[in-house]
Enzyme design. Structure first.
Site, short mmCIF file in Angstrom:
data_model
loop_
_atom_site.label_atom_id
_atom_site.label_comp_id
_atom_site.label_asym_id
_atom_site.label_seq_id
_atom_site.Cartn_x
_atom_site.Cartn_y
_atom_site.Cartn_z
CE1 TYR A 148 0.41 1.76 4.29
CE2 TYR A 148 0.70 -0.59 4.58
CZ TYR A 148 0.84 0.70 5.05
OH TYR A 148 1.41 0.91 6.28
CB CYS A 149 1.45 4.06 -1.84
SG CYS A 149 0.13 4.20 -3.09
CD1 TRP A 150 -1.85 10.23 -0.42
CD2 TRP A 150 -1.59 9.80 1.75
NE1 TRP A 150 -2.64 11.11 0.27
CE2 TRP A 150 -2.50 10.87 1.62
CE3 TRP A 150 -1.28 9.35 3.03
CZ2 TRP A 150 -3.10 11.49 2.72
CZ3 TRP A 150 -1.88 9.97 4.13
CH2 TRP A 150 -2.78 11.03 3.96
CE1 TYR A 172 -1.53 5.90 8.02
CE2 TYR A 172 -1.87 7.97 6.86
CZ TYR A 172 -1.72 7.28 8.04
OH TYR A 172 -1.76 7.94 9.24
#
Length: 347
Positions: free
Chosen positions: A96-98, A125
């Site tokens: 996952y990223c932002w 996130y």
């Protein structure tokens, strides 16, 4: 498994975080501020590289920023993929990223080409942070609390930690890396890494793992060190069962000296002491500093407890506590508090 397959955060939480191998591909700075509990960090772009891409996005636009991102990542691809291949954990890998967009999508695609089964979290996130906010804003009535109050030095935190494993304990001081006093960051190396966001995530994770029910908690103020207990959680705590610890002064002095280790952290304690001038006056601080310098830790602690901490405590103690426990050592207090927990735990 499709390269673009996404898993919803709700699905992951319902299955249990322990069933997934979460990889956060954001920069190390983003990860340090907060992350999904259990995740490890393998950044696609580090702090400096992310800043360069962000500047490029503002100055020249998204297309050029993406091309710069490719230029920055390309030389690192072999090592990046090797970092993932070296992970021995055989649970389903989820990145996952932002926002669950370009960084996690690109990483998932690269890993799929390397022969790894991988998915990503929908919304990244950001969706997790929304979940945390919603959790505390709509705090479930199925969580209830037994609050342990007591003057400084009565060993409340140690007592609660003795009960970990046999009772549900929400250790707010551990999450804040702070002892909840003017000297609270002494001997707390993780204090500098604590943020409001990761403090809330730690609390949430504890409640998520232990499930709904009755929790033992220290009777804290809303603010602990540099962070604050979420308002709805704090209000629920304050409305719970109250237990007051009544401990002799000599035992409190002994425990405080053992807990704060002044022989090891004299300089840190002195710095914290100087901040108390506006509360207890310059002459009292000078007197205490001399005792600290003379290694008369018992007299130092006695004066500090009687002249500063005890008056504060008397303003915060519940007027009519549900229980009062009296002890001179942690084991004795543990037995009494454990009985109160059993009486009030109906789950």
């Amino acid at each position: 498994m499709s390269v673009n397959e996404e898993l919803s955060l709700s699905y992951i939480l319902e299955r249990g975080l322990e069933h997934f191998n979460l990889i956060d591909v954001r920069s190390e700075g983003e990860f340090a501020e907060d992350a999904i509990p259990t995740a490890i960090n393998i950044p696609l772009l580090n702090n400096e590289e992310r800043a360069k891409v962000g500047t490029c996005y503002v100055q020249t636009g998204p297309r050029e920023a993406r091309l710069l991102g490719v230029d920055l990542v390309s030389p690192k691809l072999p090592q990046l993929i090797r970092s993932f291949l070296d992970i021995k954990d055989r649970r389903l890998m989820v990145v996952y990223c932002w926002r669950g967009g370009l960084r996690s999508g690109s990483t998932a695609g690269l890993l799929k080409l390397a022969g790894l089964d991988v998915s990503k979290i929908e919304g990244g996130y950001k969706y997790f942070r929304n979940h945390i906010n919603s959790f505390f804003q709509n705090f479930s009535p199925s969580y209830s609390f037994i609050n342990l109050y007591g003057p400084t030095g009565c060993g409340k935190t140690a007592l609660l930690r003795q009960l970990e494993g046999t009772a549900r304990v929400l250790d707010l001081e551990k999450a804040a890396a702070h002892k909840g006093s003017s000297f609270g960051d002494v001997d707390e190396p993780e204090y500098e890494n604590v943020t409001q966001k990761n403090f809330e995530s730690k609390i949430w994770y504890k409640l998520y793992k232990e499930k709904e029910g009755v929790y033992l908690v220290e009777g804290e103020s809303m603010k602990i060190g540099k962070v604050s207990v979420p308002k709805n959680l704090f209000n629920r705590m304050r409305g719970g069962v109250s237990v007051v610890a009544d401990v002799p002064l000599d035992a409190r002095i002994r425990f405080t000296v053992d807990n704060y280790k002044p022989e090891l952290y004299k300089d840190e304690i002195l710095r914290s002491l100087l901040r108390l001038k506006k509360y207890i006056g310059t002459s009292k601080v000078d007197e205490l500093a001399k005792l600290l310098d003379a290694k008369d830790y018992e007299s130092f602690t006695k004066i500090l407890l009687e002249s500063y901490y005890d008056p504060l405590y008397m303003r915060s103690i519940p007027e009519r506590p549900d229980y009062i426990i009296r002890y001179e050592d942690i084991e004795e207090g543990k037995k009494q508090l454990e009985q109160i927990y059993i009486q009030n735990n109906h789950t």
